[in-house]
Write an enzyme that holds these catalytic residues in place. Structure first.
Site, mmCIF file in Angstrom:
data_model
loop_
_atom_site.group_PDB
_atom_site.id
_atom_site.type_symbol
_atom_site.label_atom_id
_atom_site.label_comp_id
_atom_site.label_asym_id
_atom_site.label_seq_id
_atom_site.Cartn_x
_atom_site.Cartn_y
_atom_site.Cartn_z
ATOM 1 N N SER A 140 0.863 -1.192 0.000
ATOM 2 C CA SER A 140 0.000 0.000 0.000
ATOM 3 C C SER A 140 0.892 1.232 0.000
ATOM 4 C CB SER A 140 -0.857 0.002 1.272
ATOM 5 O OG SER A 140 -1.546 1.216 1.412
ATOM 6 N N TYR A 153 -1.762 -0.598 10.557
ATOM 7 C CA TYR A 153 -1.934 -0.976 9.146
ATOM 8 C C TYR A 153 -0.631 -0.719 8.379
ATOM 9 C CZ TYR A 153 -3.842 -1.079 4.365
ATOM 10 O OH TYR A 153 -4.079 -1.357 3.045
HETATM 11 P P1 NDP Z 1 -11.742 -5.588 -0.242
HETATM 12 O O1 NDP Z 1 -12.241 -5.383 1.159
HETATM 13 O O2 NDP Z 1 -12.680 -5.375 -1.363
HETATM 14 O O3 NDP Z 1 -11.092 -7.021 -0.389
HETATM 15 C C1 NDP Z 1 -10.415 -7.663 0.646
HETATM 16 C C2 NDP Z 1 -10.378 -9.143 0.341
HETATM 17 O O4 NDP Z 1 -9.625 -9.796 1.362
HETATM 18 C C3 NDP Z 1 -11.758 -9.772 0.312
HETATM 19 O O5 NDP Z 1 -11.867 -10.570 -0.830
HETATM 20 C C4 NDP Z 1 -11.796 -10.626 1.575
HETATM 21 O O6 NDP Z 1 -12.572 -11.789 1.326
HETATM 22 C C5 NDP Z 1 -10.332 -10.978 1.728
HETATM 23 N N1 NDP Z 1 -10.004 -11.379 3.074
HETATM 24 C C6 NDP Z 1 -10.061 -10.662 4.221
HETATM 25 N N2 NDP Z 1 -9.721 -11.402 5.264
HETATM 26 C C7 NDP Z 1 -9.432 -12.642 4.779
HETATM 27 C C8 NDP Z 1 -9.027 -13.863 5.368
HETATM 28 N N3 NDP Z 1 -8.839 -13.983 6.689
HETATM 29 N N4 NDP Z 1 -8.829 -14.928 4.560
HETATM 30 C C9 NDP Z 1 -9.033 -14.826 3.237
HETATM 31 N N5 NDP Z 1 -9.405 -13.697 2.621
HETATM 32 C C10 NDP Z 1 -9.614 -12.626 3.389
HETATM 33 O O7 NDP Z 1 -10.500 -4.611 -0.355
HETATM 34 P P2 NDP Z 1 -9.405 -4.373 -1.523
HETATM 35 O O8 NDP Z 1 -9.727 -5.106 -2.742
HETATM 36 O O9 NDP Z 1 -9.203 -2.930 -1.598
HETATM 37 O O10 NDP Z 1 -8.107 -4.979 -0.812
HETATM 38 C C11 NDP Z 1 -7.205 -5.852 -1.443
HETATM 39 C C12 NDP Z 1 -5.795 -5.545 -0.954
HETATM 40 O O11 NDP Z 1 -5.405 -4.258 -1.417
HETATM 41 C C13 NDP Z 1 -5.629 -5.519 0.566
HETATM 42 O O12 NDP Z 1 -4.432 -6.163 0.919
HETATM 43 C C14 NDP Z 1 -5.533 -4.031 0.873
HETATM 44 O O13 NDP Z 1 -4.802 -3.775 2.057
HETATM 45 C C15 NDP Z 1 -4.790 -3.555 -0.363
HETATM 46 N N6 NDP Z 1 -4.912 -2.123 -0.607
HETATM 47 C C16 NDP Z 1 -6.143 -1.561 -0.912
HETATM 48 C C17 NDP Z 1 -6.241 -0.201 -1.059
HETATM 49 C C18 NDP Z 1 -7.560 0.459 -1.301
HETATM 50 O O14 NDP Z 1 -7.604 1.697 -1.246
HETATM 51 N N7 NDP Z 1 -8.637 -0.263 -1.582
HETATM 52 C C19 NDP Z 1 -5.070 0.668 -0.958
HETATM 53 C C20 NDP Z 1 -3.845 -0.020 -0.680
HETATM 54 C C21 NDP Z 1 -3.790 -1.355 -0.518
HETATM 55 P P3 NDP Z 1 -13.513 -12.544 2.373
HETATM 56 O O15 NDP Z 1 -14.087 -11.505 3.296
HETATM 57 O O16 NDP Z 1 -14.534 -13.202 1.501
HETATM 58 O O17 NDP Z 1 -12.617 -13.509 3.058
#
Ligand code: NDP
Length: 245
Positions: A140, A153
């Site tokens: 990030s 974070y």
């Molecule tokens: P979302 O919340 O849309 O997606 C997060 C995903 O992580 C979901 O599919 C969720 O699936 C999964 N997840 C969470 N906990 C678990 C777990 N214990 N086991 C398996 N899967 C898990 O957010 P983003 O798409 O934005 O996030 C994706 C990545 O991008 C993250 O690492 C985030 O930190 C990073 N990021 C995002 C930014 C943003 O602004 N959006 C900026 C910088 C980085 P489920 O709940 O079904 O398990």
């Protein structure tokens, strides 16, 4: 090229993971979708198949090393190889330290750091055996910068960068395993819904009013995958043009 590549994506049930799966399937990759919400994974697999792509899924909690090992085995048993893992699952319950949200600190450390480590551990034996592979870890901008409320974070996302650089140094020479860090800025997904600290939420909502769409990060991931095997894209930051920090 992404065609015929077997790509595991964690956090494929929404946001960046889901967009990346769709884009890669359009380019002929074979997807292995992982997350906890089965309905979402099932729906995505059906969408991919309806457009002529190939995908399997396994309900997986990335905080379990056993479940990550089982995911990698399922990918290998189904497709005979693992070319890429995108360690994308993550959560961002930002809060001020004095709020002592111990449970949220623990979850971030478990998912954002241990989840990435278990993903690496699960695929490395297959990639080392083949002497080829690609590990893409989602950090990030918060893995480069710290702001009030982002301490924990940011710590997890700095850790992702440290782990990825260590992986690069250990596995690139000799085993031809590429290591990529992708560091997004504000992207419009469900991520900010995990914030429970109202003092942080309002300033984050302001930043996210200019958020870009998840397909921008999907394109960046696909770019790194599609470079020739001898070219390793090690790190990319992608911000909204109007994001200052
Ligand atoms: P979302 O919340 O849309 O997606 C997060 C995903 O992580 C979901 O599919 C969720 O699936 C999964 N997840 C969470 N906990 C678990 C777990 N214990 N086991 C398996 N899967 C898990 O957010 P983003 O798409 O934005 O996030 C994706 C990545 O991008 C993250 O690492 C985030 O930190 C990073 N990021 C995002 C930014 C943003 O602004 N959006 C900026 C910088 C980085 P489920 O709940 O079904 O398990």
């Amino acid at each position: 090229m992404a065609k015929e590549k077997v790509v595991i994506i964690t956090g494929a049930s929404s946001g960046i993971g889901e967009e990346t799966a769709k884009l890669l399937s359009g380019k002929g990759a074979k997807l292995v979708l992982a997350a906890r919400r089965e309905e979402r994974l099932k729906e995505l697999k059906q969408q991919i198949e309806a457009s002529g792509g190939e995908a399997i899924y396994q309900v997986t909690d990335v905080t379990s090393s056993e479940e990550m090992e089982s995911l990698a085995k399922y990918a290998y048993d189904t497709f005979g190889k693992i070319d890429v893992i995108v360690n994308n699952a993550g959560l961002m319950p930002l809060s001020l330290l004095h709020k002592k949200k111990y449970d949220e600190w623990d979850k971030m450390i478990d998912v954002n750091i241990k989840g990435v480590l278990y993903g690496i551990g699960a695929v490395l034996p297959y990639m080392r055996e083949k002497k080829e592979g690609h590990v893409i870890n989602i950090s990030s901008v918060a893995g480069h910068e710290i702001s009030p409320g982002s301490s924990v974070y940011s710590a997890t996302k700095f850790a992702v960068r440290a782990i990825t650089e260590g992986l690069r140094m250990e596995e690139s020479v000799g085993n031809n395993i590429r290591a990529t860090i992708i560091s997004p800025g504000a992207v419009s997904t469900e991520l900010t819904e995990t914030i429970t600290d109202d003092d942080v939420k309002s300033s984050i909502d302001a930043v996210y009013s200019g958020a870009i769409k998840a397909d921008s990060i999907a394109r960046t991931i696909v770019f790194a995958i599609e470079e020739p095997a001898e070219v390793a894209i090690n790190e990319i930051l992608v911000r909204p043009t109007n994001q200052e920090w």
